[in-house]
Design a protein around this motif. Structure first.
Motif, PDB file in Angstrom:
ATOM      1  N   PRO A  45      -5.450   7.172   0.107  1.00 45.18           N
ATOM      2  CA  PRO A  45      -6.782   6.646  -1.033  1.00 45.18           C
ATOM      3  C   PRO A  45      -6.245   6.113  -2.183  1.00 45.18           C
ATOM      4  O   PRO A  45      -6.896   5.077  -2.864  1.00 45.18           O
ATOM      5  N   ILE A  46      -5.134   6.610  -2.832  1.00 42.54           N
ATOM      6  CA  ILE A  46      -4.580   5.883  -4.225  1.00 42.54           C
ATOM      7  C   ILE A  46      -4.412   4.717  -4.219  1.00 42.54           C
ATOM      8  O   ILE A  46      -4.731   3.891  -5.274  1.00 42.54           O
ATOM      9  N   SER A  47      -4.359   3.883  -2.995  1.00 43.24           N
ATOM     10  CA  SER A  47      -4.006   2.513  -3.096  1.00 43.24           C
ATOM     11  C   SER A  47      -5.267   1.558  -3.382  1.00 43.24           C
ATOM     12  O   SER A  47      -5.215   0.939  -4.089  1.00 43.24           O
ATOM     13  N   GLU A  48      -6.198   2.172  -2.847  1.00 44.08           N
ATOM     14  CA  GLU A  48      -7.679   1.519  -3.130  1.00 44.08           C
ATOM     15  C   GLU A  48      -8.034   1.696  -4.746  1.00 44.08           C
ATOM     16  O   GLU A  48      -8.548   0.986  -5.326  1.00 44.08           O
ATOM     17  N   PHE A  49      -7.496   3.142  -5.205  1.00 40.13           N
ATOM     18  CA  PHE A  49      -8.048   3.137  -6.596  1.00 40.13           C
ATOM     19  C   PHE A  49      -7.315   2.467  -7.440  1.00 40.13           C
ATOM     20  O   PHE A  49      -7.650   1.746  -8.219  1.00 40.13           O
ATOM     21  N   THR A  78       0.836  -1.048  -0.039  1.00 37.15           N
ATOM     22  CA  THR A  78      -0.008   0.031  -0.160  1.00 37.15           C
ATOM     23  C   THR A  78       0.918   1.303   0.046  1.00 37.15           C
ATOM     24  O   THR A  78       1.983   1.234   0.232  1.00 37.15           O
ATOM     25  N   ILE A  79       0.261   2.144  -0.425  1.00 37.58           N
ATOM     26  CA  ILE A  79       0.923   3.564  -0.296  1.00 37.58           C
ATOM     27  C   ILE A  79       0.444   4.365   0.884  1.00 37.58           C
ATOM     28  O   ILE A  79      -0.681   4.574   1.135  1.00 37.58           O
ATOM     29  N   GLY A  80       1.228   5.077   1.452  1.00 36.00           N
ATOM     30  CA  GLY A  80       0.798   5.661   2.632  1.00 36.00           C
ATOM     31  C   GLY A  80       1.705   6.953   2.931  1.00 36.00           C
ATOM     32  O   GLY A  80       2.640   7.124   1.959  1.00 36.00           O
ATOM     33  N   VAL A  81       1.397   7.718   3.789  1.00 34.04           N
ATOM     34  CA  VAL A  81       1.944   8.920   3.968  1.00 34.04           C
ATOM     35  C   VAL A  81       2.451   9.085   5.495  1.00 34.04           C
ATOM     36  O   VAL A  81       1.728   8.584   6.469  1.00 34.04           O
ATOM     37  N   LEU A  82       3.925   9.179   5.660  1.00 34.78           N
ATOM     38  CA  LEU A  82       4.441   9.117   7.086  1.00 34.78           C
ATOM     39  C   LEU A  82       4.413  10.358   7.526  1.00 34.78           C
ATOM     40  O   LEU A  82       4.928  11.279   7.064  1.00 34.78           O
ATOM     41  N   GLU A  83       4.089  10.688   8.817  1.00 31.26           N
ATOM     42  CA  GLU A  83       4.314  11.620   9.550  1.00 31.26           C
ATOM     43  C   GLU A  83       5.588  11.198  10.476  1.00 31.26           C
ATOM     44  O   GLU A  83       5.508  10.949  11.288  1.00 31.26           O
TER      45      GLU A  83
END
Length: 62
Positions: free
Chosen positions: A46-50, A31-36
């Motif tokens: 949400p791009i992962s689900e798309f 999955t693609i995520g945003v790391l804080e």
């Protein structure tokens, strides 16, 4: 620190439970995520689900 600079995109392998042909299966996906960076928390993007919905039936996968 600049608030925008505190985040970066990351990829992460995750195990998800999915119903396939009537059976629950554990599947590993990327999955693609945003790391804080200040907290170390990875938020799913949400791009992962798309990508999954667009390409799942075309022989492509995450």
């Amino acid at each position: 620190m600049n608030e925008v600079m505190d985040y970066k995109f990351v990829s992460k392998e995750t195990t998800v439970n999915e119903m396939i042909r009537g059976k629950m299966r554990n599947i590993k996906v990327i999955t693609i995520g945003v790391l804080e960076e200040s907290t170390g928390i990875v938020y799913p993007h949400p791009i992962s689900e798309f990508i999954k919905r667009q390409y799942e039936f075309y022989g492509k996968s995450l």
